[in-house]
Design a protein around this motif. Structure first.
Motif, PDB file in Angstrom:
ATOM      1  N   GLY A 110       0.782  -1.236   0.000  1.00 35.22           N
ATOM      2  CA  GLY A 110       0.000   0.000   0.000  1.00 35.22           C
ATOM      3  C   GLY A 110       0.805   1.273   0.000  1.00 35.22           C
ATOM      4  O   GLY A 110       0.230   2.358  -0.101  1.00 35.22           O
ATOM      5  N   LEU A 111       2.131   1.197   0.100  1.00 36.29           N
ATOM      6  CA  LEU A 111       2.970   2.405   0.097  1.00 36.29           C
ATOM      7  C   LEU A 111       3.690   2.562  -1.243  1.00 36.29           C
ATOM      8  O   LEU A 111       4.125   1.580  -1.845  1.00 36.29           O
ATOM      9  N   GLY A 112       3.811   3.782  -1.700  1.00 34.38           N
ATOM     10  CA  GLY A 112       4.583   4.110  -2.897  1.00 34.38           C
ATOM     11  C   GLY A 112       5.426   5.334  -2.620  1.00 34.38           C
ATOM     12  O   GLY A 112       5.281   5.994  -1.586  1.00 34.38           O
ATOM     13  N   VAL A 113       6.324   5.657  -3.531  1.00 31.19           N
ATOM     14  CA  VAL A 113       7.198   6.823  -3.377  1.00 31.19           C
ATOM     15  C   VAL A 113       7.127   7.653  -4.656  1.00 31.19           C
ATOM     16  O   VAL A 113       7.271   7.115  -5.759  1.00 31.19           O
ATOM     17  N   ASP A 114       6.897   8.953  -4.503  1.00 32.77           N
ATOM     18  CA  ASP A 114       6.890   9.845  -5.661  1.00 32.77           C
ATOM     19  C   ASP A 114       8.313  10.026  -6.182  1.00 32.77           C
ATOM     20  O   ASP A 114       9.228  10.345  -5.422  1.00 32.77           O
ATOM     21  N   ARG A 115       8.480   9.834  -7.473  1.00 29.59           N
ATOM     22  CA  ARG A 115       9.792  10.035  -8.089  1.00 29.59           C
ATOM     23  C   ARG A 115       9.820  11.262  -8.997  1.00 29.59           C
ATOM     24  O   ARG A 115      10.888  11.706  -9.396  1.00 29.59           O
ATOM     25  N   GLU A 116       8.660  11.791  -9.320  1.00 28.02           N
ATOM     26  CA  GLU A 116       8.592  12.982 -10.168  1.00 28.02           C
ATOM     27  C   GLU A 116       9.018  14.198  -9.347  1.00 28.02           C
ATOM     28  O   GLU A 116       8.360  14.559  -8.374  1.00 28.02           O
ATOM     29  N   ARG A 117      10.121  14.830  -9.729  1.00 25.74           N
ATOM     30  CA  ARG A 117      10.664  15.929  -8.936  1.00 25.74           C
ATOM     31  C   ARG A 117      10.190  17.260  -9.511  1.00 25.74           C
ATOM     32  O   ARG A 117      10.836  17.867 -10.363  1.00 25.74           O
ATOM     33  N   ILE A 118       9.036  17.704  -9.060  1.00 24.45           N
ATOM     34  CA  ILE A 118       8.546  19.011  -9.448  1.00 24.45           C
ATOM     35  C   ILE A 118       8.591  19.941  -8.245  1.00 24.45           C
ATOM     36  O   ILE A 118       8.703  19.481  -7.100  1.00 24.45           O
ATOM     37  N   THR A 119       8.511  21.225  -8.481  1.00 20.44           N
ATOM     38  CA  THR A 119       8.567  22.221  -7.411  1.00 20.44           C
ATOM     39  C   THR A 119       7.352  23.139  -7.517  1.00 20.44           C
ATOM     40  O   THR A 119       6.512  22.991  -8.407  1.00 20.44           O
ATOM     41  N   SER A 171       8.440  11.863  -0.331  1.00 21.95           N
ATOM     42  CA  SER A 171       6.995  11.981  -0.532  1.00 21.95           C
ATOM     43  C   SER A 171       6.437  10.599  -0.829  1.00 21.95           C
ATOM     44  O   SER A 171       6.757   9.992  -1.854  1.00 21.95           O
ATOM     45  N   MET A 172       5.618  10.087   0.090  1.00 18.17           N
ATOM     46  CA  MET A 172       5.023   8.761  -0.056  1.00 18.17           C
ATOM     47  C   MET A 172       3.569   8.882  -0.474  1.00 18.17           C
ATOM     48  O   MET A 172       2.909   9.892  -0.215  1.00 18.17           O
TER      49      MET A 172
END
Length: 511
Positions: free
Chosen positions: A234-243, A339-340
């Motif tokens: 159920g956990l994921g990690v954001d890899r898209e590095r936006i600001t 960021s998860m």
């Protein structure tokens, strides 16, 4: 771990017969418990035994080997008689501690969570209660997460072996550098942050695999950690590095979050829950769609974990595509944090208790990475109707309303997306009632088809036009009650005649 060991030794002193330990690393936990029991044993060595489905029942020390021989007769009979867990439990129940050396024996059961749902195993464990208490023996159930069947909940003491703290992780990092013939980093804080949340064994592995001749490759270490986090159900990690620079409008919430992350207690981790009203649908007694109790089960864990760990959060309410998810994704790139994403749907099991265990396991990982008070939970939703009041109160930083963008905000969003997709400046299509996601989708279509924006707009159905009644309902609900993501203060509904002057002045909107 020291707290868990103290609790276990205290349980042994009063002859508690059945103990369960939730642990991410059963081998490490078993070794630590064996050392503690051996150190505190009186009147000779404590017989230590372990069972798993491959090796059956075996002794972990000389006294344990002798006890297995006493129980089974030794040789091939040992494996034949104890290959099944139910047979092993029956053997332990029938053979009382006949000698002084046998008294005080400790028996570890590995992967206990996979067997306790079987009636014969649950009965076998229960049958040991009085016999083990009389002989001062202890059955220790090891599992990464555990849901006890109802008949055992009053008899099994559950302990938790937490993930390594920063001091232990620092020692692991130093040990791996030494093993590789490298000098330990003068300031291991960045390395510790990169492995925080991992059990001891995977921490050792990812550090070892991230070492180079020049030292520790932190980027590689973070990536390996992300993959291990994603192995948690159920956990994921954001890899898209936006600001924030990639998000048009929403100036008020950007300013608020900047103050939060630059303040005295900045969050270490952002946990995003998209469309939380769907994830926990039916959790409230007034809700519909869940008669199994699974949603209520998960809700209880969420409420306890957020309260006990002092996690704060915000609820982002608004029409689909209005930037709620985008603003939470931008926090990782803006402030250099993890960021998860938390997906309750992926955690739900068929039976009550399974989802609770999965949610607790996810929060255990989050807690190890974030530390107490270190997580900011950002929950997006398109409706508040089914969210229980108790859950809303956990989001202490408020409910923020994301409205459709104004003309000025749309212009900024167009500029950002034209640049992102490498499109030339050109005449824009009619974008009335568009949200940021519509602008992005239009640019994406134009880029893929190699067509002008006005032609690409023909393939876009604005989100606000598909269900205008829902947008109007959200606006009226938010009016004067929720914070505005765009401008400072509470949200003001444009159709409120008393607010028209305010809107013209603050947002340059013609109403």
């Amino acid at each position: 771990m020291s707290k868990m060991l103290d609790q276990l030794l205290a349980a042994r002193r009063v002859s508690v017969p059945l103990v369960a330990i939730t642990t991410p690393d059963p081998a490490d936990t078993q070794a630590a418990v064996c050392e503690a029991l051996s150190r505190n044993g009186k009147g000779g060595a404590v017989p230590l035994l372990a069972w798993d489905v491959i090796r059956a029942l075996r002794g972990l020390n000389d006294a344990g080997v002798q006890e297995v021989q006493r129980l089974t007769g030794g040789g091939e009979d040992a494996k034949l008689k104890t290959g099944r867990l139910d047979d092993t439990l029956a053997l332990l129940a029938d053979a009382q501690g006949e000698t002084e050396k046998a008294k005080g024996v400790a028996v570890f059961i590995h992967q206990a969570h996979r067997y306790l749902g079987e009636p014969v195993v649950a009965q076998g464990v229960w049958n040991l209660r009085d016999r083990f208490k009389a002989d001062r023996r202890t059955l220790i159930l090891l599992a990464p997460e555990l849901t006890l069947p109802p008949e055992l909940r009053q008899d099994v003491v559950v302990l938790d072996d937490p993930l390594p703290d920063d001091v232990m992780l620092g020692a692991i990092i130093a040990e791996q550098h030494k093993a590789a013939g490298l000098s330990s980093p003068d300031d291991p804080a960045d390395a510790v942050a990169a492995v925080r949340g991992l059990a001891a064994f995977p921490a050792e592995q990812v550090v070892a695999m991230s070492l180079t001749k020049k030292g520790l490759d932190l980027d590689n270490l973070w990536e390996r950690k992300r993959k291990l986090i994603e192995s948690t159900q159920g956990l994921g990690v954001d890899r898209e590095r936006i600001t924030f620079g990639d998000v048009g409008g929403q100036d008020a919430i950007k300013a608020f979050l900047s103050g939060l992350f630059n303040g005295g207690r900045p969050p270490r981790v952002v946990v995003r829950v998209d469309e939380i009203e769907k994830m926990l649908a039916g959790a409230d007694q007034r809700g519909a769609g869940d008669s199994t109790g699974v949603s209520q089960d998960a809700l209880g864990v969420v409420l306890r974990e957020m309260e006990d760990n002092d996690y704060t959060g915000i609820l982002a309410l608004g029409p689909a595509g209005s930037g709620k998810t985008l603003i939470s994704k931008a926090l990782a790139g803006e402030f250099g944090i993890v960021s998860m994403t938390m997906d309750f749907g992926a955690m739900k099991g068929q039976y009550v208790g399974q989802s609770e265990a999965a949610v607790r396991s996810a929060f255990k990982t989050i807690g190890a990475v974030a530390g107490k008070g270190g997580a900011l939970v950002v929950a997006t939703c398109n409706s508040l109707d089914v969210l229980p009041p108790a859950l809303r109160r956990r989001f202490k930083l408020g409910i923020w309303y994301f409205d459709l963008p104004t003309r000025n905000e749309l212009d900024v969003i167009w500029t950002i997306n034209l640049k992102r997709y490498g499109l030339d400046t050109q005449e824009l299509p009619d974008d009335s009632h568009w949200v940021g996601a519509d602008v992005r989708n239009c640019c994406d279509v134009a880029w893929r088809l190699g067509s002008p924006l006005k032609k690409a707009a023909g393939y876009i159905v604005p989100a606000a036009k598909t269900d205008p009644e829902a947008v109007d309902r959200l606006r009226r609900m938010a009016n004067g009650r929720f914070l505005s993501a765009a401008v400072s203060g509470t949200y003001r509904h444009a159709e409120d005649s008393e607010l028209k002057d305010w809107l013209r002045e603050t947002r340059k909107v013609e109403v």
